[in-house]
Design a protein around this motif. Structure first.
Motif, PDB file in Angstrom:
ATOM      1  N   ALA A   1       0.802  -1.234   0.000  1.00 47.33           N
ATOM      2  CA  ALA A   1       0.000   0.000   0.000  1.00 47.33           C
ATOM      3  C   ALA A   1       0.834   1.282   0.000  1.00 47.33           C
ATOM      4  O   ALA A   1       0.580   2.186  -0.806  1.00 47.33           O
ATOM      5  CB  ALA A   1      -0.969  -0.008   1.178  1.00 47.33           C
ATOM      6  N   PRO A   2       1.857   1.437   0.871  1.00 45.59           N
ATOM      7  CA  PRO A   2       2.618   2.699   0.864  1.00 45.59           C
ATOM      8  C   PRO A   2       3.316   2.967  -0.461  1.00 45.59           C
ATOM      9  O   PRO A   2       3.366   4.113  -0.924  1.00 45.59           O
ATOM     10  CB  PRO A   2       3.629   2.491   2.000  1.00 45.59           C
ATOM     11  CG  PRO A   2       3.011   1.485   2.893  1.00 45.59           C
ATOM     12  CD  PRO A   2       2.278   0.559   1.977  1.00 45.59           C
ATOM     13  N   ILE A   3       3.864   1.917  -1.076  1.00 45.26           N
ATOM     14  CA  ILE A   3       4.555   2.093  -2.353  1.00 45.26           C
ATOM     15  C   ILE A   3       3.554   2.436  -3.443  1.00 45.26           C
ATOM     16  O   ILE A   3       3.790   3.331  -4.271  1.00 45.26           O
ATOM     17  CB  ILE A   3       5.341   0.815  -2.716  1.00 45.26           C
ATOM     18  CG1 ILE A   3       6.411   0.552  -1.656  1.00 45.26           C
ATOM     19  CG2 ILE A   3       5.976   0.945  -4.098  1.00 45.26           C
ATOM     20  CD1 ILE A   3       7.131  -0.767  -1.811  1.00 45.26           C
ATOM     21  N   ALA A   4       2.422   1.733  -3.454  1.00 50.95           N
ATOM     22  CA  ALA A   4       1.384   1.993  -4.464  1.00 50.95           C
ATOM     23  C   ALA A   4       0.865   3.423  -4.351  1.00 50.95           C
ATOM     24  O   ALA A   4       0.666   4.108  -5.359  1.00 50.95           O
ATOM     25  CB  ALA A   4       0.243   0.997  -4.305  1.00 50.95           C
ATOM     26  N   GLU A   5       0.670   3.883  -3.118  1.00 48.21           N
ATOM     27  CA  GLU A   5       0.192   5.254  -2.917  1.00 48.21           C
ATOM     28  C   GLU A   5       1.209   6.257  -3.452  1.00 48.21           C
ATOM     29  O   GLU A   5       0.856   7.237  -4.109  1.00 48.21           O
ATOM     30  CB  GLU A   5      -0.045   5.506  -1.427  1.00 48.21           C
ATOM     31  CG  GLU A   5      -0.572   6.909  -1.123  1.00 48.21           C
ATOM     32  CD  GLU A   5      -0.706   7.183   0.360  1.00 48.21           C
ATOM     33  OE1 GLU A   5      -1.675   7.834   0.750  1.00 48.21           O
ATOM     34  OE2 GLU A   5       0.185   6.748   1.117  1.00 48.21           O
ATOM     35  N   TYR A   6       2.487   6.015  -3.192  1.00 49.47           N
ATOM     36  CA  TYR A   6       3.546   6.912  -3.628  1.00 49.47           C
ATOM     37  C   TYR A   6       3.635   6.965  -5.147  1.00 49.47           C
ATOM     38  O   TYR A   6       3.827   8.030  -5.744  1.00 49.47           O
ATOM     39  CB  TYR A   6       4.882   6.444  -3.039  1.00 49.47           C
ATOM     40  CG  TYR A   6       6.023   7.408  -3.261  1.00 49.47           C
ATOM     41  CD1 TYR A   6       6.221   8.482  -2.403  1.00 49.47           C
ATOM     42  CD2 TYR A   6       6.905   7.244  -4.326  1.00 49.47           C
ATOM     43  CE1 TYR A   6       7.279   9.375  -2.597  1.00 49.47           C
ATOM     44  CE2 TYR A   6       7.960   8.128  -4.530  1.00 49.47           C
ATOM     45  CZ  TYR A   6       8.138   9.184  -3.667  1.00 49.47           C
ATOM     46  OH  TYR A   6       9.167  10.065  -3.855  1.00 49.47           O
TER      47      TYR A   6
ATOM     48  N   LYS B   1       1.182   6.009  -7.427  1.00 50.67           N
ATOM     49  CA  LYS B   1      -0.056   6.351  -8.128  1.00 50.67           C
ATOM     50  C   LYS B   1      -0.579   7.749  -7.815  1.00 50.67           C
ATOM     51  O   LYS B   1      -1.266   8.349  -8.642  1.00 50.67           O
ATOM     52  CB  LYS B   1      -1.147   5.322  -7.784  1.00 50.67           C
ATOM     53  CG  LYS B   1      -0.868   3.928  -8.332  1.00 50.67           C
ATOM     54  CD  LYS B   1      -1.990   2.981  -7.940  1.00 50.67           C
ATOM     55  CE  LYS B   1      -1.756   1.578  -8.476  1.00 50.67           C
ATOM     56  NZ  LYS B   1      -2.842   0.640  -8.080  1.00 50.67           N
ATOM     57  N   LYS B   2      -0.286   8.265  -6.648  1.00 52.51           N
ATOM     58  CA  LYS B   2      -0.905   9.525  -6.228  1.00 52.51           C
ATOM     59  C   LYS B   2       0.115  10.658  -6.225  1.00 52.51           C
ATOM     60  O   LYS B   2       1.097  10.632  -5.468  1.00 52.51           O
ATOM     61  CB  LYS B   2      -1.529   9.375  -4.836  1.00 52.51           C
ATOM     62  CG  LYS B   2      -2.685   8.382  -4.813  1.00 52.51           C
ATOM     63  CD  LYS B   2      -3.340   8.327  -3.445  1.00 52.51           C
ATOM     64  CE  LYS B   2      -4.529   7.364  -3.434  1.00 52.51           C
ATOM     65  NZ  LYS B   2      -5.161   7.298  -2.098  1.00 52.51           N
ATOM     66  N   ASP B   3      -0.133  11.657  -7.061  1.00 51.69           N
ATOM     67  CA  ASP B   3       0.789  12.782  -7.186  1.00 51.69           C
ATOM     68  C   ASP B   3       1.008  13.484  -5.861  1.00 51.69           C
ATOM     69  O   ASP B   3       2.143  13.826  -5.498  1.00 51.69           O
ATOM     70  CB  ASP B   3       0.268  13.793  -8.212  1.00 51.69           C
ATOM     71  CG  ASP B   3       0.346  13.262  -9.638  1.00 51.69           C
ATOM     72  OD1 ASP B   3       1.088  12.288  -9.859  1.00 51.69           O
ATOM     73  OD2 ASP B   3      -0.335  13.818 -10.513  1.00 51.69           O
ATOM     74  N   ARG B   4      -0.097  13.747  -5.131  1.00 49.19           N
ATOM     75  CA  ARG B   4       0.030  14.519  -3.892  1.00 49.19           C
ATOM     76  C   ARG B   4       0.856  13.756  -2.861  1.00 49.19           C
ATOM     77  O   ARG B   4       1.624  14.353  -2.100  1.00 49.19           O
ATOM     78  CB  ARG B   4      -1.349  14.840  -3.307  1.00 49.19           C
ATOM     79  CG  ARG B   4      -2.287  15.604  -4.219  1.00 49.19           C
ATOM     80  CD  ARG B   4      -1.659  16.831  -4.839  1.00 49.19           C
ATOM     81  NE  ARG B   4      -1.243  17.839  -3.869  1.00 49.19           N
ATOM     82  CZ  ARG B   4      -0.607  18.949  -4.181  1.00 49.19           C
ATOM     83  NH1 ARG B   4      -0.275  19.198  -5.443  1.00 49.19           N
ATOM     84  NH2 ARG B   4      -0.262  19.809  -3.248  1.00 49.19           N
ATOM     85  N   SER B   5       0.699  12.442  -2.834  1.00 45.79           N
ATOM     86  CA  SER B   5       1.489  11.636  -1.905  1.00 45.79           C
ATOM     87  C   SER B   5       2.974  11.720  -2.262  1.00 45.79           C
ATOM     88  O   SER B   5       3.835  11.849  -1.384  1.00 45.79           O
ATOM     89  CB  SER B   5       1.019  10.182  -1.950  1.00 45.79           C
ATOM     90  OG  SER B   5       1.818   9.380  -1.126  1.00 45.79           O
ATOM     91  N   ARG B   6       3.272  11.669  -3.538  1.00 45.20           N
ATOM     92  CA  ARG B   6       4.652  11.752  -3.997  1.00 45.20           C
ATOM     93  C   ARG B   6       5.238  13.140  -3.693  1.00 45.20           C
ATOM     94  O   ARG B   6       6.391  13.268  -3.284  1.00 45.20           O
ATOM     95  CB  ARG B   6       4.705  11.450  -5.491  1.00 45.20           C
ATOM     96  CG  ARG B   6       6.084  11.169  -6.028  1.00 45.20           C
ATOM     97  CD  ARG B   6       6.038  10.414  -7.340  1.00 45.20           C
ATOM     98  NE  ARG B   6       5.241  11.068  -8.357  1.00 45.20           N
ATOM     99  CZ  ARG B   6       4.058  10.627  -8.773  1.00 45.20           C
ATOM    100  NH1 ARG B   6       3.511   9.529  -8.251  1.00 45.20           N
ATOM    101  NH2 ARG B   6       3.392  11.267  -9.720  1.00 45.20           N
ATOM    102  N   ILE B   7       4.441  14.173  -3.887  1.00 43.67           N
ATOM    103  CA  ILE B   7       4.887  15.539  -3.593  1.00 43.67           C
ATOM    104  C   ILE B   7       5.200  15.681  -2.102  1.00 43.67           C
ATOM    105  O   ILE B   7       6.257  16.198  -1.714  1.00 43.67           O
ATOM    106  CB  ILE B   7       3.811  16.559  -4.033  1.00 43.67           C
ATOM    107  CG1 ILE B   7       3.776  16.646  -5.563  1.00 43.67           C
ATOM    108  CG2 ILE B   7       4.075  17.930  -3.410  1.00 43.67           C
ATOM    109  CD1 ILE B   7       2.551  17.358  -6.097  1.00 43.67           C
ATOM    110  N   ARG B   8       4.287  15.205  -1.260  1.00 44.23           N
ATOM    111  CA  ARG B   8       4.511  15.294   0.190  1.00 44.23           C
ATOM    112  C   ARG B   8       5.755  14.513   0.599  1.00 44.23           C
ATOM    113  O   ARG B   8       6.551  14.971   1.422  1.00 44.23           O
ATOM    114  CB  ARG B   8       3.293  14.772   0.952  1.00 44.23           C
ATOM    115  CG  ARG B   8       2.076  15.665   0.888  1.00 44.23           C
ATOM    116  CD  ARG B   8       1.043  15.231   1.920  1.00 44.23           C
ATOM    117  NE  ARG B   8       0.640  13.838   1.747  1.00 44.23           N
ATOM    118  CZ  ARG B   8      -0.337  13.424   0.965  1.00 44.23           C
ATOM    119  NH1 ARG B   8      -1.038  14.313   0.259  1.00 44.23           N
ATOM    120  NH2 ARG B   8      -0.653  12.149   0.874  1.00 44.23           N
ATOM    121  N   GLY B   9       5.890  13.309   0.039  1.00 50.61           N
ATOM    122  CA  GLY B   9       7.036  12.477   0.397  1.00 50.61           C
ATOM    123  C   GLY B   9       8.353  13.100  -0.023  1.00 50.61           C
ATOM    124  O   GLY B   9       9.336  13.079   0.730  1.00 50.61           O
TER     125      GLY B   9
END
Length: 837
Positions: A19-24, A26-34
């Motif tokens: 789940a954490p990798i998939a979120e990172y 697939k989701k732009d906002r998650s990648r931006i925050r990370g």
């Protein structure tokens, strides 16, 4: 372990890993925050880098642009690097400055943006940075805002969600220097965002740097830029955009008609220009009249230097035009509607120019400009709002921020009182919420500054309950989501599943991420005491446990072992959350139960989880709002229908103000024996026992009635039981009531048959009204009623039946409740255990 169980375990573990990798991914906002979070952890702060952002990166104009120009002139800052945030890569100013090696341009959310937002020493903004932003130790955040407000702001806006200002509010708590044009602006800005007394930065009431551009720009150069002949006078029309996305034509056509009407009336000696929203500019371009629109990239304050007459509506632009001492006119066709929907800080009669209610009045006023007399209003506005505007404000601001000058002129609004930060459990309709409201009604605000923080999500109870808070309480809202890297996500999810149950988990728990999240929410605001008053939300318990406040407390509003094992409709209600929260008690300074007997029960069940439990596990009685109870008891309204009196319990206006919805119950009759119970329809409240006991009472005393005030997940089961026991004519379910005290006052006896209570706040509310009280002899209730304040009965149907029958036959003697003395003692407990007094 069976095959099916093994498969389910494997699925859960796979989901946990993926789940954490998939979120990172697939989701732009998650990648931006990370990415931003990684930069804040890994990049050093560059002491000679300045980040500039205006209007969320929409252009290079205004206060931030004016400061940029002044910084470029400062020899002491000549080796600094300048990062401009601009989303439109076609902006002409990019080309103008592209030959300078120390200037770079980035777009919002790009990797470059995230990098410099995380590492630049100086951050300059005129609005707000994104949800994920937090100011690192060592960074300096300068916010200039973008105008003296004519329109209301933040919490002052009519009809706006209470959390609608959340990110600006959050940004303000990170600000080191707030640049203000005048006293009115900084006070309105900070108060309307509910941070005035907790604002940690300094106010520079030095004036707006962008006004320097208006006063110092060569007007002939502006006319040359816009291809306007030097002998032509300029009328600037600068309205507030109030259209809807997708319906731009509706407002743009009206603006075009306004421009054409003004141009026709004034003739060829004038040119009427429009400074408007992007959507309006696009409309003018489509109809071939874009030459009438000032390009969005062109700085408005430079433009004002060449303007002879300004026409606006609700825009703050006119404040910055006033120092030119040229005419201002206002076109406010929708004044009544706008004032009602948005709200204004000024009366239209006080404005420094004619207020025109339609196009015809505007044209007439333009043609009589020389004869219009607004000198008094104009002078008043200049003295009150433009007293800083000398054309030299940018240098003064730069000297204060970069060269440590003018310290004696910098203003601190932050109070010197001790500060408490509370999380109150989400403000649902429950006893925790009422306990918080009551406490905040009685705290000594001469000594303490109180702030509440909550999620910004809405539910049907939240904002109604927040409105009941004492107006001296600040309310902060949590915007956005938890910033974290993939690695932090794994450990956080493990903590959220298992708690901090071992030394290994203490070492691995992402404590730095929890501290960072709290900093994201409260910035530099300093709180002495952190109080998790809710005690049931594991995420907030984590944040407060590791917050770093001088002292932290967590409240236990019930017998927590019973709560841990409680089931509602066959499912554990709190088990998963409490497993995590129990593991966090050891990180708090005080674990606060709300009654003596509740503390004894919690010590017996949980002391093994709390080092130094005898010292750390304490009790603080809930405060009650006796004054409010006594006031609400008198708020009674009756209506008669079919010769029967009904007590009105709720009323609400519909969208049609000519229709009123009312709700009431048949008023308790003096010929009946009226019992009343207040409690959520939940297993621990023991309504099933109460109904069984009451069914026996009715056999001997058929004129008995039972009113139950409340709501909850077991309502359907309770309704079925009432029907099965043939109590339909004897039991009234009122639902949740904002004011239960008018009904309570009509009833004869209050009864509470809980399996356990934290304290039984409703008992004391009944005691304030001098009502006889019957309660089961269980944790919480026992602490309230022992000593003769009511009748304690064993916790079974037979004893409850006997207690009610005995009251009907013989009445009940009870000791009068001295609520003033009780409250004084409860507050002394709070100050001692929570505030260390």
């Amino acid at each position: 372990m069976g095959v099916k169980k093994k498969i389910n375990v494997l699925k859960r573990r796979s989901k946990f890993l993926i789940a954490p990798i998939a979120e990172y991914v697939k989701k732009d906002r998650s990648r931006i925050r990370g990415t931003y979070t990684k930069y804040t952890s890994n990049l050093p702060i560059d002491e000679k880098t300045i980040l500039y952002e205006a209007y969320h990166g929409k252009n290079i104009t205004g206060n931030i642009y004016a400061l940029f120009l002044e910084i470029l002139k400062d020899d002491k800052l000549k080796d600094y690097k300048h990062i401009w945030v601009i989303n439109d890569q076609e902006n002409p100013l990019i080309k103008q400055y592209s030959n300078m090696p120390n200037i770079e341009f980035v777009q919002v959310d790009s990797k470059g943006y995230l990098k410099y937002l995380a590492s630049a020493k100086y951050l300059l903004n005129d609005t707000s940075f994104p949800f994920y932003f937090f100011k690192r130790e060592g960074q300096v955040y300068v916010n200039t805002w973008h105008g003296t407000p004519l329109k209301t702001l933040g919490t002052d806006i009519n009809g706006r969600s209470m959390s609608g200002h959340k990110n600006i509010q959050r940004n303000m708590l990170h600000v080191d220097f707030l640049v203000s044009p005048n006293e009115f602006t900084y006070k309105k800005l900070l108060n309307s965002h509910d941070v005035y007394e907790i604002f940690p930065g300094k106010v520079l009431d030095f004036g707006y740097p962008r006004v320097d551009l208006t006063l110092n720009t060569d007007s002939s150069k502006v006319k040359e830029d816009l291809t306007i002949a030097s002998d032509i006078k300029v009328v600037l029309y600068a309205p507030t955009w109030r259209g809807e996305v997708g319906k731009e034509n509706d407002t743009s056509q009206a603006l075009l008609d306004d421009v054409e009407a003004m141009q026709t009336a004034l003739g060829s000696d004038y040119v009427v220009l429009l400074k408007a929203h992007y959507f309006t500019t696009q409309f003018f371009k489509k109809v071939g009249l874009d030459h009438l629109c000032v390009p969005d990239w062109y700085d408005t304050n430079r433009l004002l230097s060449a303007v002879d007459v300004l026409v606006t509506d609700y825009s703050s632009i006119f404040f910055e035009f006033l120092p030119t001492q040229k005419p201002v006119l206002f076109l406010m066709e929708d004044f009544a509607e706008y004032e009602l929907s948005r709200g204004l800080y000024f009366n239209k009669e006080d404005l420094p120019g004619p207020v025109c209610m339609n196009r015809e009045e505007l044209v007439s006023s333009l043609l009589q400009m020389d004869n219009l007399r607004y000198e008094l209003n104009y002078k008043t506005f200049l003295e009150k709002y433009c007293y800083n505007d000398t054309g030299m404000q940018s240098k003064k601001i730069i000297d204060a921020i970069f060269h440590n000058q003018y310290q004696d002129e910098q203003i601190k609004t932050e109070t010197k009182k001790e500060k408490l930060l509370f999380y109150c459990g989400g403000f649902y309709n429950n006893g925790i919420t009422m306990s918080a409201i009551n406490l905040f009604e009685n705290i000594d605000y001469s000594k303490y500054e109180v702030t509440v923080i909550d999620n910004s999500n809405n539910h049907k109870d939240k904002f109604n309950n927040i409105k009941k808070l004492n107006p001296k309480v600040h309310v902060l809202f949590r915007p956005g989501v938890f910033n974290r890297t993939i690695k932090e996500t794994y450990w956080h999810e493990l903590v959220m599943r298992r708690g901090v149950i071992s030394e290994f988990m203490e070492k691995k728990a992402p404590v730095h991420a929890y501290k960072r999240e709290m900093r994201r929410l409260i910035g530099d605001a300093k709180f002495d005491y952190g109080v998790d008053f809710g005690g049931y939300n594991k995420f907030w318990s984590l944040l407060f446990a590791f917050s770093g406040f001088k002292k932290t407390s967590i409240y236990l509003h019930n017998d927590m072992k019973e709560e841990f094992n409680k089931k509602v409709n066959g499912k554990f209600k709190h088990k998963h959350n409490l497993k995590v929260i129990f593991s966090l008690y050891k990180f708090y300074d005080k674990i606060v139960s709300v009654a003596k007997s509740t503390n004894e029960a919690n010590k017996g069940a949980l002391s093994s989880l709390v080092p130094n439990s005898e010292e750390k596990m304490v009790y603080v009685n809930n405060v009650i709002n006796a004054k409010g109870i006594l006031e609400q008891r008198t708020q009674k309204e009756m209506i008669e229908r079919s010769r029967t009196n009904y007590l009105i319990l709720r009323e609400a206006q519909t969208d049609d103000d000519s229709v009123l919805n009312i709700y009431g119950v048949k008023a308790p009759s003096k010929t009946n024996m009226n019992f009343v119970n207040i409690g959520r329809f939940s297993p621990e409240k023991g309504h099933d026992k109460l109904l069984l006991a009451f069914s026996e009472v009715v056999k001997d005393f058929p004129n008995s009635r039972l009113y139950i005030i409340g709501d909850g997940p077991l309502k359907g089961a309770i309704q079925k039981q009432i029907k099965a026991l043939n109590l339909t004519e004897h039991v009234v379910l009122t639902g949740q009531l904002n004011n239960p005290f008018s009904l309570l006052d009509y009833c004869d006896c209050f009864i509470l048959t809980s399996e356990y209570e934290g304290q039984g706040l409703v008992l004391m509310e009944a005691m304030v009204l001098d009502k006889p009280v019957i309660g089961t002899n269980v944790t919480g209730i026992k602490s309230v009623l022992e000593g003769g304040y009511g009748q304690l009965v064993d916790n079974n149907v037979e004893a409850i039946t006997s207690g009610m029958n005995n009251y009907i036959r013989n009445g009940l003697e009870f000791k009068k409740f001295d609520y003033d003395k009780y409250n004084k003692e409860a507050l002394e407990m709070f100050y001692k255990h929570v505030c260390n007094k």
